[in-house]
Design an enzyme around this catalytic site. Structure first.
Site, PDB file in Angstrom:
ATOM      1  N   CYS A   1       0.677  -1.342   0.120  1.00 47.44           N
ATOM      2  CA  CYS A   1      -0.008  -0.176  -0.107  1.00 47.44           C
ATOM      3  C   CYS A   1       0.860   1.310   0.005  1.00 47.44           C
ATOM      4  O   CYS A   1       0.720   2.018  -1.017  1.00 47.44           O
ATOM      5  CB  CYS A   1      -0.990   0.022   1.010  1.00 47.44           C
ATOM      6  SG  CYS A   1      -1.967  -1.477   1.170  1.00 47.44           S
TER       7      CYS A   1
HETATM    8  N1  LIG Z   1      -2.739  -5.726   2.065  1.00 48.95           N
HETATM    9  C1  LIG Z   1      -3.173  -4.728   2.900  1.00 48.95           C
HETATM   10  O1  LIG Z   1      -2.655  -4.526   3.805  1.00 48.95           O
HETATM   11  C2  LIG Z   1      -4.140  -3.958   1.868  1.00 48.95           C
HETATM   12  C3  LIG Z   1      -4.709  -2.805   2.706  1.00 48.95           C
HETATM   13  C4  LIG Z   1      -5.734  -2.015   2.276  1.00 48.95           C
HETATM   14  C5  LIG Z   1      -5.910  -2.197   0.608  1.00 48.95           C
HETATM   15  N2  LIG Z   1      -5.155  -3.098  -0.175  1.00 48.95           N
HETATM   16  C6  LIG Z   1      -5.545  -3.063  -1.382  1.00 48.95           C
HETATM   17  O2  LIG Z   1      -6.389  -4.183  -1.532  1.00 48.95           O
HETATM   18  C7  LIG Z   1      -6.123  -4.664  -3.003  1.00 48.95           C
HETATM   19  C8  LIG Z   1      -5.632  -6.225  -2.950  1.00 48.95           C
HETATM   20  O3  LIG Z   1      -4.557  -6.372  -2.009  1.00 48.95           O
HETATM   21  P1  LIG Z   1      -4.129  -7.604  -1.269  1.00 48.95           P
HETATM   22  O4  LIG Z   1      -3.313  -7.463  -0.326  1.00 48.95           O
HETATM   23  O5  LIG Z   1      -5.482  -8.308  -0.851  1.00 48.95           O
HETATM   24  O6  LIG Z   1      -3.526  -8.406  -2.398  1.00 48.95           O
HETATM   25  P2  LIG Z   1      -3.293 -10.069  -2.653  1.00 48.95           P
HETATM   26  O7  LIG Z   1      -2.042 -10.082  -3.760  1.00 48.95           O
HETATM   27  O8  LIG Z   1      -2.731 -10.706  -1.344  1.00 48.95           O
HETATM   28  O9  LIG Z   1      -4.415 -10.822  -3.114  1.00 48.95           O
HETATM   29  C9  LIG Z   1      -5.093 -10.546  -4.334  1.00 48.95           C
HETATM   30  C10 LIG Z   1      -5.587 -11.883  -4.811  1.00 48.95           C
HETATM   31  O10 LIG Z   1      -6.206 -11.654  -6.040  1.00 48.95           O
HETATM   32  C11 LIG Z   1      -5.916 -12.671  -6.842  1.00 48.95           C
HETATM   33  N3  LIG Z   1      -5.856 -12.336  -8.262  1.00 48.95           N
HETATM   34  C12 LIG Z   1      -5.152 -11.801  -9.118  1.00 48.95           C
HETATM   35  N4  LIG Z   1      -5.895 -11.349 -10.320  1.00 48.95           N
HETATM   36  C13 LIG Z   1      -7.060 -12.006 -10.133  1.00 48.95           C
HETATM   37  C14 LIG Z   1      -8.160 -12.154 -11.054  1.00 48.95           C
HETATM   38  N5  LIG Z   1      -8.301 -11.757 -12.305  1.00 48.95           N
HETATM   39  N6  LIG Z   1      -9.168 -12.863 -10.701  1.00 48.95           N
HETATM   40  C15 LIG Z   1      -9.232 -13.387  -9.658  1.00 48.95           C
HETATM   41  N7  LIG Z   1      -8.236 -13.345  -8.701  1.00 48.95           N
HETATM   42  C16 LIG Z   1      -7.131 -12.691  -8.884  1.00 48.95           C
HETATM   43  C17 LIG Z   1      -4.713 -13.192  -6.521  1.00 48.95           C
HETATM   44  O11 LIG Z   1      -4.213 -14.552  -6.852  1.00 48.95           O
HETATM   45  C18 LIG Z   1      -4.506 -13.001  -4.983  1.00 48.95           C
HETATM   46  O12 LIG Z   1      -4.910 -14.107  -4.173  1.00 48.95           O
HETATM   47  C19 LIG Z   1      -5.078  -3.941  -3.638  1.00 48.95           C
HETATM   48  O13 LIG Z   1      -5.391  -3.058  -4.642  1.00 48.95           O
HETATM   49  C20 LIG Z   1      -4.440  -3.198  -2.205  1.00 48.95           C
HETATM   50  O14 LIG Z   1      -3.754  -1.836  -2.722  1.00 48.95           O
HETATM   51  C21 LIG Z   1      -4.609  -3.845   0.636  1.00 48.95           C
END
Ligand SMILES: NC(=O)c1ccc[n+]([C@@H]2O[C@H](COP(=O)([O-])OP(=O)(O)OC[C@H]3O[C@@H](n4cnc5c(N)ncnc54)[C@H](O)[C@@H]3O)[C@@H](O)[C@H]2O)c1
Length: 431
Positions: A270
């Site tokens: 992030c």
């Molecule tokens: N990790 C954090 O602390 C956090 C906090 C707030 C916001 N976010 C935001 O949330 C979003 C997700 O982050 P995250 O940390 O959960 O990511 P992550 O990488 O942990 O998880 C994303 C998941 O999406 C899957 N994926 C990718 N492309 C796909 C598709 N086309 N169809 C289905 N699944 C698919 C991946 O395999 C993975 O399991 C991002 O935009 C991030 O900036 C993250």
């Protein structure tokens, strides 16, 4: 029956696209609240693990997941065709940066393509991934409307950002108020009803763009303040002032001050990334986001600064980085998690290797690590200290590390996290 009523009665299906740090905790909360949740992910390993009731994310206990799998409230699949059966769809896929620091929207586009293929009248589509202001209105809406269905008339559309703080037991998904901005009032209301079923409070805002911008304000606020305090640490070092004592004193002010702490740099999915989504978008309006760029420069220079402090520490005992054995405590981007995305520890190791050091590491959450084609395997801190490294660098202050033992056994320590706050000794160097 209306979607609103069915949400209120928990009589509806919810699809979560992307079962990562954000999607999985949300899916688990919705399933516990009584919704029938299907998680959609392209990663077949994750899908198989989750269907077997095993969680790979510490904030979602395996026992809780197993319970909702067993009760039939949660299942996972790689087959996007199931989206057609969903009443509500939440998109929580990654939004990384390209090498050029431009947004990489490919995951969002791929997920929206899948939704588009199966879009039905009456569905709610919610984008949760952090992204630039305008994404929902300018990218997601037109893509979905290519089906001939109209947003607001045939389906509901909202942006609702996630604020999860992995490994923070005080604030889990359910404890954090959730901002919801729809393309119209009804979408916002439906979005609030869905998330309101699982979080303490929803915060409706007037548009998708306000919700998108609010999330970027939150993360830019952190990036800029961390950049400012990192610069202060460099300044204090030059002026021979203890920055940590300064912050401790300043934070006794009961109003108008919030402490931020210096460190080896920013990490995670992030804070190092999201502000650049905003500066990229602002540039399209001819606006240069100077604070974001400056904070980015300061924060990304920190790993090299840490290594130059390791060099100073080694120099103080008449050694060079070149040829020294340096042991790194902690690879994850923050304490008590295994997430090493964008972790500054990786940059610290690269700089050490470039200067000719031999590097080993300990991190109970990161068993192996591949960097620049080298594969490293974690060693226990006991084995590491028994090998008598020339210097130990603390890059992540995991609670499980035995700091008293480290201070006792190591001959030289560079502490980039103030993990040794309560210890003293000429062999301890602080950022
Ligand atoms: N990790 C954090 O602390 C956090 C906090 C707030 C916001 N976010 C935001 O949330 C979003 C997700 O982050 P995250 O940390 O959960 O990511 P992550 O990488 O942990 O998880 C994303 C998941 O999406 C899957 N994926 C990718 N492309 C796909 C598709 N086309 N169809 C289905 N699944 C698919 C991946 O395999 C993975 O399991 C991002 O935009 C991030 O900036 C993250």
């Amino acid at each position: 029956m209306s979607l609103l009523k069915r949400i209120q009665d928990r009589d509806c299906t919810v699809g979560i696209i992307g079962l990562g740090y954000v999607g999985l905790p949300l899916a688990a909360e919705l399933a516990k609240a009584g919704f029938h949740v299907t998680g959609f992910d392209v990663d077949a390993w994750k899908v198989a693990e989750l269907n077997a009731g095993r969680s790979y994310i510490p904030d979602v206990p395996t026992a809780e997941l197993a319970e909702v799998v067993k009760s039939g409230h949660f299942k996972a699949t790689t087959d996007m065709a199931g989206l057609a059966e969903m009443d509500c769809i939440d998109i929580a896929v990654p939004t990384p940066l390209r090498k050029t620091k431009d947004p990489d929207m490919s995951y969002v586009v791929q997920a929206v393509e899948a939704v588009k293929k199966h879009l039905k009248k009456g569905q709610l589509v919610s984008l949760e991934s952090t992204t630039y202001p305008g994404t929902t209105d300018e990218l997601v809406k037109p893509m979905l409307e290519e089906t001939g269905l109209k947003a607001g008339k045939d389906f509901y559309l909202v942006f609702s950002p996630e604020r999860v703080d992995p490994a923070n037991p005080q604030y889990l998904t359910k404890d954090i108020p959730k901002v919801v901005g729809g393309i119209d009032k009804e979408s916002t209301e439906i979005g609030c009803a869905l998330y309101g079923a699982v979080v303490t409070r929803t915060v409706p805002v007037s548009s998708t763009v306000v919700a998108e911008m609010a999330k970027l304000l939150e993360n830019t606020f952190r990036s800029v303040n961390i950049g400012m305090v990192n610069e202060l640490a460099l300044m204090c070092h030059r002026m021979k002032i203890d920055v940590w004592e300064v912050i401790d004193a300043a934070k006794t002010k009961p109003f108008g001050f919030m402490p931020f702490y210096p460190g080896p740099g920013l990490g995670g999915h992030c804070i190092p990334i999201d502000p650049f989504y905003l500066s990229w978008k602002a540039r399209q309006s001819g606006f240069e986001a100077r604070f974001i760029e400056l904070a980015g420069q300061v924060n990304s220079s920190m790993p090299e600064w840490v290594v130059s402090r390791v060099a100073d520490a080694l120099n103080s005992v008449k050694k060079a980085v070149n040829g020294s054995r340096v042991h790194v405590y902690g690879i994850a981007y923050k304490k008590n998690v295994g997430d090493m995305r964008e972790s500054p520890a990786l940059d610290v190791i690269e700089h050490l290797l470039r200067r000719g050091a031999t590097v080993t590491y300990s991190d109970p959450f990161v068993p192996t690590l591949t960097l620049d084609g080298h594969t490293f395997t974690a060693v226990t801190t006991q084995d590491a200290l028994a090998a008598k490294p020339d210097c130990v660098v603390i890059t992540t202050d995991h609670d499980v590390f035995d700091y008293a033992e480290l201070v006792k056994q190591a001959s030289l320590i560079m502490d980039a996290r103030n993990a040794l706050k309560t210890f003293s000794g000429a062999h301890i160097h602080r950022l």
